[in-house]
Design an enzyme around this catalytic site. Structure first.
Site, mmCIF file in Angstrom:
data_model
loop_
_atom_site.group_PDB
_atom_site.id
_atom_site.type_symbol
_atom_site.label_atom_id
_atom_site.label_comp_id
_atom_site.label_asym_id
_atom_site.label_seq_id
_atom_site.Cartn_x
_atom_site.Cartn_y
_atom_site.Cartn_z
ATOM 1 N N GLY A 11 0.877 -1.139 -0.066
ATOM 2 C CA GLY A 11 -0.224 0.127 0.049
ATOM 3 C C GLY A 11 0.935 1.446 -0.060
ATOM 4 O O GLY A 11 1.843 1.311 0.786
ATOM 5 N N VAL A 24 17.893 8.646 -3.229
ATOM 6 C CA VAL A 24 18.671 8.959 -4.552
ATOM 7 C C VAL A 24 19.456 10.087 -4.351
ATOM 8 O O VAL A 24 20.907 9.948 -4.723
ATOM 9 C CB VAL A 24 17.670 9.513 -5.680
ATOM 10 C CG1 VAL A 24 18.182 10.371 -6.906
ATOM 11 C CG2 VAL A 24 16.440 8.461 -6.050
ATOM 12 N N ARG A 25 19.256 11.194 -3.390
ATOM 13 C CA ARG A 25 20.178 12.228 -3.348
ATOM 14 C C ARG A 25 21.173 11.751 -2.636
ATOM 15 O O ARG A 25 22.423 12.344 -3.016
ATOM 16 C CB ARG A 25 19.441 13.264 -2.880
ATOM 17 C CG ARG A 25 18.312 13.824 -3.762
ATOM 18 C CD ARG A 25 18.771 15.277 -4.417
ATOM 19 N NE ARG A 25 17.842 15.642 -5.609
ATOM 20 C CZ ARG A 25 17.065 16.728 -5.532
ATOM 21 N NH1 ARG A 25 16.870 17.283 -4.356
ATOM 22 N NH2 ARG A 25 16.110 16.881 -6.526
ATOM 23 N N ARG A 54 19.503 13.394 -10.369
ATOM 24 C CA ARG A 54 19.105 14.241 -9.368
ATOM 25 C C ARG A 54 17.661 14.740 -9.635
ATOM 26 O O ARG A 54 17.085 15.102 -8.710
ATOM 27 C CB ARG A 54 20.072 15.330 -9.312
ATOM 28 C CG ARG A 54 20.322 15.920 -7.889
ATOM 29 C CD ARG A 54 21.351 17.290 -7.891
ATOM 30 N NE ARG A 54 21.291 17.691 -6.847
ATOM 31 C CZ ARG A 54 19.787 18.447 -6.434
ATOM 32 N NH1 ARG A 54 19.092 18.858 -7.372
ATOM 33 N NH2 ARG A 54 20.042 19.270 -5.398
ATOM 34 N N ARG A 72 0.859 -4.867 -5.883
ATOM 35 C CA ARG A 72 0.597 -6.218 -4.831
ATOM 36 C C ARG A 72 0.859 -7.266 -5.919
ATOM 37 O O ARG A 72 0.354 -7.353 -7.111
ATOM 38 C CB ARG A 72 -0.613 -6.429 -4.308
ATOM 39 C CG ARG A 72 -0.944 -5.157 -3.364
ATOM 40 C CD ARG A 72 -1.731 -5.604 -2.122
ATOM 41 N NE ARG A 72 -2.063 -4.359 -1.341
ATOM 42 C CZ ARG A 72 -1.602 -3.844 -0.372
ATOM 43 N NH1 ARG A 72 -0.658 -4.645 0.224
ATOM 44 N NH2 ARG A 72 -2.172 -2.830 0.336
ATOM 45 N N PHE A 73 1.965 -8.153 -5.705
ATOM 46 C CA PHE A 73 2.208 -8.986 -6.700
ATOM 47 C C PHE A 73 2.638 -10.285 -6.091
ATOM 48 O O PHE A 73 3.641 -10.698 -5.680
ATOM 49 C CB PHE A 73 3.515 -8.554 -7.507
ATOM 50 C CG PHE A 73 3.977 -9.309 -8.442
ATOM 51 C CD1 PHE A 73 3.172 -9.875 -9.515
ATOM 52 C CD2 PHE A 73 5.647 -9.600 -8.711
ATOM 53 C CE1 PHE A 73 3.873 -10.917 -10.547
ATOM 54 C CE2 PHE A 73 5.992 -10.354 -9.415
ATOM 55 C CZ PHE A 73 5.397 -11.018 -10.357
ATOM 56 N N ASP A 103 5.275 -5.055 5.936
ATOM 57 C CA ASP A 103 5.737 -6.405 6.242
ATOM 58 C C ASP A 103 5.827 -7.521 5.270
ATOM 59 O O ASP A 103 6.780 -7.852 5.122
ATOM 60 C CB ASP A 103 5.554 -6.636 7.804
ATOM 61 C CG ASP A 103 3.952 -6.690 7.868
ATOM 62 O OD1 ASP A 103 3.259 -6.599 7.007
ATOM 63 O OD2 ASP A 103 3.631 -7.109 9.063
ATOM 64 N N GLY A 104 4.680 -7.196 4.295
ATOM 65 C CA GLY A 104 4.871 -8.007 3.169
ATOM 66 C C GLY A 104 5.962 -7.856 2.436
ATOM 67 O O GLY A 104 6.612 -8.812 1.872
ATOM 68 N N THR A 125 4.041 2.642 5.400
ATOM 69 C CA THR A 125 2.749 2.386 5.520
ATOM 70 C C THR A 125 1.976 3.357 6.569
ATOM 71 O O THR A 125 2.643 3.787 7.592
ATOM 72 C CB THR A 125 2.540 0.899 5.690
ATOM 73 O OG1 THR A 125 1.231 0.811 6.119
ATOM 74 C CG2 THR A 125 3.256 0.612 7.241
ATOM 75 N N ASP A 127 -0.368 2.483 8.288
ATOM 76 C CA ASP A 127 -0.946 1.647 9.443
ATOM 77 C C ASP A 127 0.041 1.792 10.714
ATOM 78 O O ASP A 127 -0.521 1.430 11.874
ATOM 79 C CB ASP A 127 -0.865 0.238 8.921
ATOM 80 C CG ASP A 127 -2.026 0.123 7.971
ATOM 81 O OD1 ASP A 127 -3.222 0.988 7.786
ATOM 82 O OD2 ASP A 127 -2.068 -0.894 7.278
ATOM 83 N N ASP A 129 2.024 -0.287 11.739
ATOM 84 C CA ASP A 129 1.945 -2.104 12.230
ATOM 85 C C ASP A 129 3.124 -2.648 12.015
ATOM 86 O O ASP A 129 3.198 -3.841 12.122
ATOM 87 C CB ASP A 129 0.770 -2.384 11.335
ATOM 88 C CG ASP A 129 1.066 -2.641 10.087
ATOM 89 O OD1 ASP A 129 1.898 -1.869 9.306
ATOM 90 O OD2 ASP A 129 0.309 -3.344 9.517
ATOM 91 N N ARG A 154 -17.725 15.801 13.857
ATOM 92 C CA ARG A 154 -18.012 16.491 15.323
ATOM 93 C C ARG A 154 -19.111 17.615 14.992
ATOM 94 O O ARG A 154 -20.131 17.755 15.535
ATOM 95 C CB ARG A 154 -17.056 16.986 15.988
ATOM 96 C CG ARG A 154 -17.376 17.916 17.195
ATOM 97 C CD ARG A 154 -15.935 18.421 18.004
ATOM 98 N NE ARG A 154 -15.302 17.195 18.440
ATOM 99 C CZ ARG A 154 -15.656 16.552 19.520
ATOM 100 N NH1 ARG A 154 -16.621 16.802 20.222
ATOM 101 N NH2 ARG A 154 -14.886 15.674 20.117
ATOM 102 N N MET A 169 -8.126 3.202 9.614
ATOM 103 C CA MET A 169 -7.265 2.300 9.088
ATOM 104 C C MET A 169 -6.379 1.842 10.056
ATOM 105 O O MET A 169 -6.417 2.349 11.242
ATOM 106 C CB MET A 169 -6.777 2.646 7.665
ATOM 107 C CG MET A 169 -7.559 2.391 6.598
ATOM 108 S SD MET A 169 -6.657 2.844 5.175
ATOM 109 C CE MET A 169 -7.188 2.044 3.700
ATOM 110 N N ARG A 171 -5.313 -1.931 9.951
ATOM 111 C CA ARG A 171 -5.454 -3.493 10.140
ATOM 112 C C ARG A 171 -5.543 -3.902 11.745
ATOM 113 O O ARG A 171 -6.165 -3.434 12.463
ATOM 114 C CB ARG A 171 -4.219 -4.031 9.375
ATOM 115 C CG ARG A 171 -4.541 -3.771 7.696
ATOM 116 C CD ARG A 171 -3.844 -4.600 7.076
ATOM 117 N NE ARG A 171 -2.491 -4.369 7.082
ATOM 118 C CZ ARG A 171 -1.520 -5.008 6.223
ATOM 119 N NH1 ARG A 171 -1.842 -5.609 5.025
ATOM 120 N NH2 ARG A 171 -0.387 -4.749 6.244
ATOM 121 N N HIS A 249 -9.672 5.120 1.593
ATOM 122 C CA HIS A 249 -8.272 5.327 1.153
ATOM 123 C C HIS A 249 -8.088 6.795 1.032
ATOM 124 O O HIS A 249 -6.978 7.358 0.713
ATOM 125 C CB HIS A 249 -8.427 4.829 -0.265
ATOM 126 C CG HIS A 249 -8.112 3.623 -0.509
ATOM 127 N ND1 HIS A 249 -7.752 2.890 -1.789
ATOM 128 C CD2 HIS A 249 -7.565 2.459 0.495
ATOM 129 C CE1 HIS A 249 -7.562 1.629 -1.452
ATOM 130 N NE2 HIS A 249 -7.235 1.435 -0.056
#
Ligand code: ATP
Length: 319
Positions: A11, A24-25, A54, A72-73, A103-104, A125, A127, A129, A154, A169, A171, A249
């Site tokens: 995500g 990169v820098r 740069r 996601r793969f 963590d995945g 992430t 989350d 988590d 509110r 969110m 999880r 999201h």
């Protein structure tokens, strides 16, 4: 090492761009070449790899999401798929890889390291988590977004003496809900770390109204229960109109808050430093304000995420 690759996976989270820029820098300032991989492990498998200069990371520090793309793969769990990825890295002359994700994504980085290709994981992430770090890149922006949403709810709840249930969110991690609830002055919450049944919650809300409350906001961590059903049950039991809002999201997007930009920048720079020192299979964290690194597997399997029970207890006293 001479050439470093960088990818974002899982995500997306605000601040990932700052982390890529940090990698990169810093690498360029050390005289290294940097290659960006599109769409995480999928792009690695498909050899979608481009040299970053740069200027490739100009004007990204303030942008949410990840300009490299993420994916996601699941096929990356197969060794044969990872072998193709390693061949692609080698074809491009890349010696080490920085993986920014959850963590995945860390698991993928660990497998690549075990199979001979050194990787460093960065916690990206919303989350919060991930083990081995107090904070993840993106968490504080999502917290800001959640609190803004609560503030808006509110206003309308208060005007209509209504009860609002808001799904946040995280999880399995209640940090985002707990902290948003405290900052947003939510009266009630359901989070994974503390047992609270629907009946307990309804009793608490009834007590609140008996004390003279005119409205109520309930913060619930995603995946705990069906918030629309919860709203119906509360309305039936308490007798006040109740609406559920799923933030979804919306919490992932938006310009990163300064802390996420700073965290991403620091961690990106630190990843390059670690790779130069010959480290692989490590994940970077921030603990007690200091950058740290841990063995990825040890972090995933053995470390516990700290839960701020003190804050929870304080929150209960504020209701
Ligand atoms: P988020 O917490 O935001 O969901 P994540 O990194 O945990 O991020 P996942 O979908 O779990 O998101 O993992 C991202 C990708 O990492 C997967 O789609 C897959 O390509 C790779 N991956 C996950 N688990 C493994 C594993 N056990 N071995 C190798 N690769 C993995």
């Amino acid at each position: 090492i001479k050439k470093i690759g960088v990818l974002t996976s899982g995500g997306d989270a605000p601040g990932m761009n700052a982390a890529i820029r940090g990698v990169v820098r810093t690498a360029l300032s050390e005289g290294l070449e940097v290659y960006g991989i599109e769409d995480g492990y999928l792009g690695l498998y498909e050899n979608r790899i481009k040299r970053l200069e740069r200027y490739s990371v100009s004007d990204v520090i303030n942008r949410g999401g990840t300009f490299l793309g993420s994916a996601r793969f699941p096929a990356f769990k197969e060794k044969e798929t990872r072998q193709v990825a390693i061949e692609n890295l080698k074809k491009n002359g890349i010696d080490a890889l920085v993986v920014i994700g959850g963590d995945g994504s860390y698991m993928g980085a660990m497998r690549l390291t075990e199979e001979g290709f050194p990787c460093i994981g960065l916690p990206g992430t919303i989350d919060n988590d991930i083990r081995g770090t107090d904070y993840t890149i993106g968490y504080f922006t999502a917290l800001q977004t959640a609190v803004e949403a609560i503030d808006r709810l509110r206003d309308t709840c208060s005007s209509h003496h209504r009860i609002s249930v808001i799904e946040i969110m995280g999880r399995d991690c209640g940090d985002l809900t707990l902290n948003a609830a405290v900052a947003g002055g939510c009266e009630f919450m359901i989070i994974p770390e503390v047992t609270c049944t629907k009946d307990d919650l309804i009793e608490e809300i009834k007590l609140g109204f008996a004390k003279g409350k005119k409205h109520a906001i309930v913060a619930v961590t995603e995946l705990m229960l069906d918030v629309n059903q919860l709203a119906k049950d509360i309305e039936a039991a308490v007798g006040h109109e109740t609406r559920a809002t799923v933030l979804g999201h919306v919490q992932r997007g938006g310009s990163p808050v300064p802390y996420d930009r700073i965290l991403g920048s620091r961690m990106g720079a630190y990843a390059v430093e670690l790779l130069q020192q010959g480290h692989g299979g490590r994940c970077i964290g921030i603990q007690h304000g200091k950058l740290v690194h841990h063995d990825i597997i040890d972090a995933i399997n053995n470390m516990k995420r700290p839960f701020d029970m003190d804050l929870f207890n304080t929150a209960k006293r504020l209701f």
